[in-house]
Design a protein around this motif. Structure first.
Motif, short mmCIF file in Angstrom:
data_model
loop_
_atom_site.label_atom_id
_atom_site.label_comp_id
_atom_site.label_asym_id
_atom_site.label_seq_id
_atom_site.Cartn_x
_atom_site.Cartn_y
_atom_site.Cartn_z
N UNK A 100 -16.40 42.80 -5.85
CA UNK A 100 -16.44 42.98 -4.39
C UNK A 100 -16.94 41.73 -3.66
N UNK A 101 -17.96 41.06 -4.21
CA UNK A 101 -18.51 39.91 -3.47
C UNK A 101 -17.50 38.77 -3.33
N UNK A 102 -16.55 38.70 -4.25
CA UNK A 102 -15.57 37.61 -4.17
C UNK A 102 -14.64 37.79 -2.96
N UNK A 103 -14.61 39.01 -2.41
CA UNK A 103 -13.86 39.21 -1.16
C UNK A 103 -14.41 38.31 -0.07
N UNK A 104 -15.73 38.05 -0.11
CA UNK A 104 -16.34 37.18 0.90
C UNK A 104 -15.86 35.73 0.78
N UNK A 105 -15.54 35.31 -0.43
CA UNK A 105 -15.02 33.95 -0.62
C UNK A 105 -13.72 33.78 0.16
N UNK A 106 -12.92 34.81 0.18
CA UNK A 106 -11.66 34.78 0.94
C UNK A 106 -11.98 34.73 2.45
N UNK A 107 -12.95 35.55 2.89
CA UNK A 107 -13.33 35.52 4.31
C UNK A 107 -13.78 34.14 4.75
N UNK A 108 -14.69 33.52 3.99
CA UNK A 108 -15.23 32.22 4.40
C UNK A 108 -14.15 31.15 4.36
N UNK A 109 -13.25 31.25 3.40
CA UNK A 109 -12.15 30.27 3.33
C UNK A 109 -11.29 30.37 4.58
N UNK A 110 -10.89 31.57 4.96
CA UNK A 110 -10.04 31.76 6.14
C UNK A 110 -10.77 31.30 7.40
N UNK A 111 -12.05 31.70 7.50
CA UNK A 111 -12.85 31.35 8.68
C UNK A 111 -12.92 29.83 8.87
N UNK A 112 -13.18 29.11 7.80
CA UNK A 112 -13.31 27.65 7.91
C UNK A 112 -11.97 26.98 8.15
N UNK A 113 -10.92 27.48 7.56
CA UNK A 113 -9.60 26.88 7.80
C UNK A 113 -9.25 26.97 9.28
N UNK A 114 -9.45 28.14 9.84
CA UNK A 114 -9.08 28.35 11.25
C UNK A 114 -9.98 27.51 12.17
N UNK A 115 -11.27 27.46 11.85
CA UNK A 115 -12.19 26.70 12.71
C UNK A 115 -11.94 25.19 12.62
N UNK A 116 -11.62 24.71 11.43
CA UNK A 116 -11.49 23.26 11.26
C UNK A 116 -10.12 22.72 11.63
N UNK A 117 -9.10 23.57 11.49
CA UNK A 117 -7.73 23.08 11.71
C UNK A 117 -7.00 24.00 12.69
N UNK A 118 -7.50 24.07 13.92
CA UNK A 118 -6.90 25.01 14.88
C UNK A 118 -5.45 24.65 15.22
N UNK A 119 -5.07 23.40 15.00
CA UNK A 119 -3.70 22.98 15.36
C UNK A 119 -2.71 23.14 14.22
N UNK A 120 -3.16 23.63 13.08
CA UNK A 120 -2.25 23.71 11.92
C UNK A 120 -1.31 24.90 12.02
N UNK A 121 -1.51 25.75 13.02
CA UNK A 121 -0.64 26.92 13.20
C UNK A 121 -0.56 27.80 11.96
N UNK A 122 -1.63 27.87 11.24
CA UNK A 122 -1.66 28.72 10.06
C UNK A 122 -0.95 28.15 8.85
N UNK A 123 -0.42 26.93 8.98
CA UNK A 123 0.29 26.32 7.84
C UNK A 123 -0.69 25.54 6.98
N UNK A 124 -1.39 26.26 6.14
CA UNK A 124 -2.43 25.64 5.33
C UNK A 124 -1.99 25.48 3.88
#
Ligand code: GLN
Length: 289
Positions: A100-124
């Motif tokens: 269950x805790x590894x679900x948080x790894x996915x959350x933090x990954x998504x959160x940082x991708x969106x915050x750091x690369x707002x112009x990538x339009x989700x193409x990560x």
């Protein structure tokens, strides 16, 4: 264990007693799930059919499954699946059971991708070390449709399970699975490198539950005398694959985060954040170059 014709109620009660005697902490729940599997009923149906007798085929199936559980085989291997981020994943003894805790790894990954690369339009673009069942990479790909992932996995048997999970969730064309234990031949750059590597020290094997120690793949659990071999590999190799502002995020074990931060600084990683899991344990380290 049931010998003659028993009702569902009697079979569950005896099975729970048997599992409890074998040291299984979740005896009643597991008994219900296994009797349910043997009879083709979910838990609600079981409750509505408590007085129905089991036929001999059902009883034999229940006995086989209960023996496996009594030998402390994990429920997820017996049932063949485990839920992760509300999706069902096939699991087998070739792969670590998603936690269950590894679900948080996915959350933090998504959160940082969106915050750091707002112009990538989700193409990560993401690189994963040690995909196992594919829980992390398949979840990322399924939750954000612009993700492209290269996922390495040293075990061919595990990679087969991961490929089937990618197919099950419709993301086969966006994950490139490579059967290898390193990053050889992989072309970057990536916005993030993610990993839930093996991180248990050899000495900690003694303290593990038999379900983990005796049944889960050791290559997915253990990583040298201090448990940090795979993490040292990541610190030494992941940096060259990252775009500017890209990051490395890893899951780690109890008490390892300060050591990892120190090792990271020594190998030129710039900044880090540490996140806790549901139990308040420092579980995820995020680094950038
Ligand atoms: N969290 C797992 C356990 O404690 C270990 C997983 C891992 O080494 N990545 O059993």
């Amino acid at each position: 264990m049931p010998d003659k014709l028993l009702t569902v109620r009697e079979c569950i009660a005896r099975s729970a007693h048997y599992l409890r005697e074998k040291g299984v902490g979740t005896a009643r729940l597991d008994a219900e799930l296994l009797v349910g599997t043997s009879t083709g009923m979910d838990r609600l149906q079981l409750y509505l059919n408590m007085d129905r007798p089991l036929d001999t085929g059902e009883r034999d199936r229940a006995r086989d499954l209960l023996r496996r559980r009594a030998a402390r085989e994990p429920m997820a291997y017996i049932l063949g699946h485990r839920e992760f981020r509300s999706r069902e994943f096939e699991v087998s003894p070739a792969v670590l059971i998603p936690r269950p805790e590894t679900e948080l790894l996915v959350d933090y990954t998504i959160e940082h991708l969106i915050a750091r690369f707002p112009d990538a339009n989700g193409a990560y673009r993401i690189l994963e070390l040690g995909a196992g069942s594919g829980a992390i990479c398949v979840s990322l790909a399924a939750e954000l449709p612009g993700f492209h992932i290269v996922a390495t996995e040293i075990s061919g048997a595990a990679a087969e399970v991961a490929r089937r999970n990618a197919a099950r969730h419709g993301v086969t064309d966006r994950i490139d699975f490579r059967v290898q234990g390193d990053f050889a031949g992989i072309e970057g750059p990536f916005h993030a490198v993610v990993s839930n590597p093996p991180y248990v020290s050899n000495a900690d094997a003694r303290e593990m539950e038999p379900e983990v120690r005796d049944h889960e793949p050791h290559a997915a659990l253990f990583s040298g005398n201090d448990g940090l071999d795979a993490i040292r590999f990541l610190l030494g190799s992941a940096g060259t694959f990252l775009v500017p502002d890209g990051f490395l995020i890893i899951e780690c074990g109890f008490g390892q985060a300060p050591t990892i931060s120190e090792l990271a600084r020594a190998s030129g990683w710039l900044q880090n954040r540490v996140y806790k899991d549901y139990a308040g344990i420092e579980r995820f380290v995020l680094l950038e170059k």
